[in-house]
Every structure is written in structure tokens, then in C-alpha cells.
Write an enzyme that holds these catalytic residues in place. Structure first.
Site, PDB file in Angstrom:
ATOM      1  N   HIS A  17       0.734  -1.165   0.191  1.00  0.00           N
ATOM      2  CA  HIS A  17       0.149  -0.047  -0.045  1.00  0.00           C
ATOM      3  C   HIS A  17       0.829   1.229   0.015  1.00  0.00           C
ATOM      4  O   HIS A  17       0.557   2.290  -0.506  1.00  0.00           O
ATOM      5  CB  HIS A  17      -0.757  -0.196   1.230  1.00  0.00           C
ATOM      6  CG  HIS A  17      -1.779  -0.852   1.311  1.00  0.00           C
ATOM      7  ND1 HIS A  17      -1.983  -1.800   2.525  1.00  0.00           N
ATOM      8  CD2 HIS A  17      -2.838  -1.608   0.486  1.00  0.00           C
ATOM      9  CE1 HIS A  17      -2.887  -2.773   2.315  1.00  0.00           C
ATOM     10  NE2 HIS A  17      -3.409  -2.437   1.059  1.00  0.00           N
ATOM     11  N   LYS A  41     -16.128  -6.963   5.833  1.00  0.00           N
ATOM     12  CA  LYS A  41     -15.052  -7.669   5.970  1.00  0.00           C
ATOM     13  C   LYS A  41     -14.677  -8.182   7.126  1.00  0.00           C
ATOM     14  O   LYS A  41     -13.625  -8.910   7.323  1.00  0.00           O
ATOM     15  CB  LYS A  41     -13.923  -6.847   5.089  1.00  0.00           C
ATOM     16  CG  LYS A  41     -14.060  -6.698   3.767  1.00  0.00           C
ATOM     17  CD  LYS A  41     -12.563  -6.317   3.111  1.00  0.00           C
ATOM     18  CE  LYS A  41     -12.504  -6.630   1.480  1.00  0.00           C
ATOM     19  NZ  LYS A  41     -11.308  -6.291   1.056  1.00  0.00           N
ATOM     20  N   ARG A  90      -1.932  -5.428  -8.404  1.00  0.00           N
ATOM     21  CA  ARG A  90      -0.847  -6.084  -7.973  1.00  0.00           C
ATOM     22  C   ARG A  90      -0.464  -7.358  -9.071  1.00  0.00           C
ATOM     23  O   ARG A  90       0.676  -7.510  -9.642  1.00  0.00           O
ATOM     24  CB  ARG A  90      -1.085  -6.900  -6.758  1.00  0.00           C
ATOM     25  CG  ARG A  90      -0.874  -6.070  -5.661  1.00  0.00           C
ATOM     26  CD  ARG A  90      -1.330  -6.610  -4.509  1.00  0.00           C
ATOM     27  NE  ARG A  90      -2.888  -6.945  -4.729  1.00  0.00           N
ATOM     28  CZ  ARG A  90      -3.588  -7.712  -3.754  1.00  0.00           C
ATOM     29  NH1 ARG A  90      -2.796  -8.053  -2.644  1.00  0.00           N
ATOM     30  NH2 ARG A  90      -4.817  -7.790  -4.015  1.00  0.00           N
ATOM     31  N   SER A 128      -2.879  -7.914   2.743  1.00  0.00           N
ATOM     32  CA  SER A 128      -3.101  -7.733   4.176  1.00  0.00           C
ATOM     33  C   SER A 128      -3.403  -8.969   4.947  1.00  0.00           C
ATOM     34  O   SER A 128      -2.901  -9.486   6.007  1.00  0.00           O
ATOM     35  CB  SER A 128      -4.150  -6.779   4.389  1.00  0.00           C
ATOM     36  OG  SER A 128      -3.892  -5.313   4.110  1.00  0.00           O
TER      37      SER A 128
END
Ligand code: COA
Length: 159
Positions: A17, A41, A90, A128
Site C-alpha cells: 500500500h 469484511k 498487483r 493484508s
């Protein structure tokens, strides 16, 4: 004045990030790191904790500020008079999902441009959830997150 929003859940913020935020800060006059509530989430860190970890991680970047938000991203961007959304890409697996989000955000707000920044190879696999999983098993995460984030993870999993 070009103001960009880099949104995410940041549960927690990683070097991946930070790479995107740093590069966005070099391209834009001002960058707002928008930390989403993302209640669906079920994040490990609270919204305030995630924002605080992101604030500390970006404190050295003078044109970056961190704001928590809930609700629609386009409403947050409009309220903050941002013209650009910056997202990291990514791998090719991110593309379809990001493409869908960018298309929907465009539908909701034609004036907002979505810009993608490619992650460098060393962060292509980073997420993460990988960091959370490693930390939950007591594995060091220093190569993936800043020291204060590694400490916050260790404290969380010590409980
Ligand atoms: N480096 C490292 N990891 C990255 C990364 C990067 N450059 N870019 C994304 N990731 C990872 C994150 O760590 C996260 O990993 P995890 O799920 O394994 O924990 C994962 O990619 C997803 O990231 P997240 O931050 O949750 O972003 P997202 O792309 O799912 O979108 C919001 C989050 C906040 C941008 C989006 O949900 C949103 O806009 N919410 C507001 C409501 C709204 O407007 N909805 C309509 C949107 S079209």
C-alpha cells in the site's frame, strides 16, 4: 490542484500500500488515504486503529493525509473535491475486480478518473490477509509492514 484518493480497507497497511501511496504522492498535489469501514469484511483492526496505523506510516509524506470513511467511495471523493481515484494493481487476478469497481465508480461519478499504479514485483504477492495470517502464527512480518504495524499485530494476536 490535483487531489487524489487512495481507498482501501488497510487491515493493516502494508509496504505494498505504501508503495502505491508514495508514488501517487509524487504524481498528485495532494493524496487522501481513505480508510474504508468495510464492515462486511469484519476487519481485525477497528476503523480508528487502521486509520491511526496508516497515519503513522505516511507521516513522512507531507502531501498525504489519512481519513476514515463509511458509505460510498464516490461520495467521499466528491465531498473532498478529489478528481482522481488511485488504486494499486498487483497481478492480473486483481484486474477483473478492479475493472468492475472502476466501471461502477465511473457510472456513479463521470468526473472521477480511476488511475492504476502497478505494484513492483516484490509486492505482487503481498496482501493484508497474508500479513495477518503470518502474524497470527507468530511469524515475523517485518519485511512486509512498518515496525509500528508489526508491533500492533503482535499485540492484537497476544490477546
Ligand atoms: N499492495 C498490497 N496489498 C494490496 C494492494 C497493494 N498495492 N492493493 C490491494 N491490496 C490487498 C489488500 O491488502 C487486501 O488484502 P486482503 O483482502 O487479503 O486483506 C485486498 O487487496 C483488498 O483490498 P481492500 O483494501 O479491501 O480494497 P478493495 O479493492 O477490496 O476495495 C474499497 C476497498 C474501500 C476501495 C471499496 O470496497 C469501496 O470503495 N468501498 C466503499 C463502498 C463503495 O463505494 N462501494 C462501491 C465500490 S464500486
Amino acid at each position: 490542484m490535483k487531489r487524489a484518493v487512495t481507498p482501501g480497507t488497510f487491515d493493516p497497511i502494508t509496504f505494498g500500500h505504501l508503495d502505491v501511496i508514495t508514488r501517487a504522492a509524487q504524481l498528485m498535489d495532494e493524496v487522501i488515504v481513505a480508510v474504508a469501514a468495510s464492515a462486511g469484511k469484519n476487519p481485525l483492526f477497528t476503523l480508528e486503529e487502521r486509520a491511526e496505523l496508516a497515519r503513522e506510516a505516511t507521516a513522512h509524506l507531507s502531501n498525504v493525509r489519512v481519513e476514515p470513511f463509511s458509505g460510498l467511495l464516490v461520495d467521499f471523493a466528491r465531498a473532498n473535491e478529489a478528481q482522481v481515484l488511485v488504486k494499486g494493481l498487483r497481478a492480473i487476478t486483481d484486474f477483473e475486480y478492479e475493472f468492475q469497481q472502476a466501471a461502477l465508480n465511473y457510472e456513479l461519478a463521470h468526473e472521477l478518473e480511476t488511475v492504476f499504479i502497478m505494484s513492483p514485483p516484490q509486492y505482487m504477492y503481498l496482501s493484508s490477509s497474508i500479513v495477518r495470517e503470518l502474524s497470527s502464527f507468530g511469524s515475523p512480518v517485518d519485511q512486509f509492514v512498518p515496525p509500528h504495524v508489526a508491533e500492533a499485530l503482535a499485540r492484537k494476536f497476544a490477546k
